[in-house]
Design a protein around this motif. Structure first.
Motif, PDB file in Angstrom:
ATOM      1  N   ALA A  99      -6.462  24.213  12.483  1.00 30.95           N
ATOM      2  CA  ALA A  99      -7.696  24.201  11.685  1.00 30.95           C
ATOM      3  C   ALA A  99      -8.910  24.567  12.532  1.00 30.95           C
ATOM      4  N   ILE A 100      -9.000  24.003  13.725  1.00 34.04           N
ATOM      5  CA  ILE A 100     -10.136  24.308  14.606  1.00 34.04           C
ATOM      6  C   ILE A 100     -10.085  25.762  15.058  1.00 34.04           C
ATOM      7  N   GLY A 101      -8.890  26.267  15.310  1.00 31.31           N
ATOM      8  CA  GLY A 101      -8.771  27.651  15.753  1.00 31.31           C
ATOM      9  C   GLY A 101      -9.090  28.659  14.675  1.00 31.31           C
ATOM     10  N   VAL A 102      -8.795  28.314  13.422  1.00 27.37           N
ATOM     11  CA  VAL A 102      -8.960  29.256  12.319  1.00 27.37           C
ATOM     12  C   VAL A 102     -10.349  29.174  11.689  1.00 27.37           C
ATOM     13  N   VAL A 160      -4.643  29.802  19.047  1.00 30.03           N
ATOM     14  CA  VAL A 160      -4.997  30.455  17.789  1.00 30.03           C
ATOM     15  C   VAL A 160      -6.141  31.430  17.999  1.00 30.03           C
ATOM     16  N   THR A 161      -7.150  31.013  18.738  1.00 31.06           N
ATOM     17  CA  THR A 161      -8.297  31.895  18.967  1.00 31.06           C
ATOM     18  C   THR A 161      -7.934  33.088  19.845  1.00 31.06           C
ATOM     19  N   ASP A 162      -6.868  32.973  20.619  1.00 29.52           N
ATOM     20  CA  ASP A 162      -6.423  34.093  21.453  1.00 29.52           C
ATOM     21  C   ASP A 162      -5.580  35.106  20.681  1.00 29.52           C
ATOM     22  N   MET A 163      -5.223  34.794  19.454  1.00 29.03           N
ATOM     23  CA  MET A 163      -4.451  35.749  18.657  1.00 29.03           C
ATOM     24  C   MET A 163      -5.294  36.992  18.382  1.00 29.03           C
ATOM     25  N   PRO A 164      -4.676  38.172  18.337  1.00 23.09           N
ATOM     26  CA  PRO A 164      -5.429  39.410  18.090  1.00 23.09           C
ATOM     27  C   PRO A 164      -6.194  39.337  16.773  1.00 23.09           C
ATOM     28  N   PRO A 165      -7.496  39.564  16.787  1.00 27.62           N
ATOM     29  CA  PRO A 165      -8.279  39.494  15.540  1.00 27.62           C
ATOM     30  C   PRO A 165      -7.844  40.525  14.512  1.00 27.62           C
TER      31      PRO A 165
END
Length: 273
Positions: A99-102, A160-165
């Protein structure tokens, strides 16, 4: 050929992996023999025969007072607390971490708070847990969950935040809602990484459990170790420490097997690197 490019053959790799364990055993035998030669009643480094007698007494002999076999009753009590604490922490870590990452608003709200909470030494709040929750099972399980969950939340949020945008952009272009994006894009990629995160927390989880059992408990592996220390019973303490280490190693192997079975693509990608 440079040393960094020289790989051991599979057979040699197994031999090299065993060497440190053999070295430790040999050093222990030498040190124990030297101490026992000077003082046959020495308790610090008991002989393997003495340790074997203690194993038979703790693992295969029924305690007349309790009617149970100490090692197995302690193991059941400790594993129950450990699995409960790890399970709660994993669930909290996965839900809040994703949730925080998304969600940017949630990241702004809780990101720094979780970072600060993760810096609090869990053992420092153990007295608070005992005061507020009592000396029963709840406080011991809570210590494990509180000690592990913030670290899992931070780790999962970062992953999650490191996933490719581009993945998020493409999913939304195809009409994915926020919930669909989480279920179809984020969750499949985060779950194998969550297993890695849990694997790294097995050691700390055991530390918190043993600390709680040592202070206030009437059963458990940590309780038994700190109970017999007053008698300098190293013949009991050493097997218990080895047993805890073996249990932690088995948990590690089980999680690796689960990861390979459930997410073969992740294991294949890691092997190819």
């Amino acid at each position: 050929m440079r040393l960094v490019n020289r790989l051991p053959a599979p057979g040699w790799a197994r031999v090299l992996a065993l060497l440190p364990f053999v070295a430790v055993l040999v050093l222990y035998l030498i040190a124990s023999a030297m101490r026992l030669a000077d003082n046959p009643a020495d308790k610090l480094l008991p002989s393997f025969a003495t340790i074997g007698d203690a194993i038979v007494r703790m693992a295969f002999t029924v305690d007349i007072r309790t009617g149970t076999i100490p090692l197995w009753s302690d193991t059941i009590a400790s594993l129950g607390r450990l699995f409960a604490g790890l399970g709660i922490a994993t669930l909290i870590g996965a839900v809040l971490g994703i949730a925080i990452g998304v969600l940017p608003y949630l990241r702004a709200l809780l990101g720094q708070f979780v970072a600060v909470v993760s810096m609090v030494p869990p053992l420092a709040i153990l007295p608070i847990l005992f005061i507020t929750m009592g000396l029963g099972e709840a406080s011991k399980i809570a210590l494990i969950a509180i000690g592990i969950a913030p670290l899992l939340i931070r780790d999962i949020a970062l992953r999650v935040t490191d996933m490719p945008p581009q993945q998020f952009v493409k999913a939304q272009t195809l009409g994915a809602s926020s919930w669909t994006l989480v279920l179809r894009v984020v969750l499949p990629q985060i779950l194998p990484r969550l297993i890695d995160s849990v694997r790294l927390q097995i050691g700390p989880a055991w530390l918190f459990l043993i600390s709680a059992e040592a202070i206030a408990s009437e059963s458990g592996l940590g309780y038994r170790i700190f109970l017999v220390r007053r008698y300098l019973a190293m013949d009991v303490i050493l097997p218990y420490v080895a047993w805890i280490t073996l249990l932690a190693f088995v948990m590690e192997i089980a999680l690796v097997a689960l990861q390979r079975r459930a997410f073969p693509w992740f294991a294949a990608a890691r092997t190819a690197q």
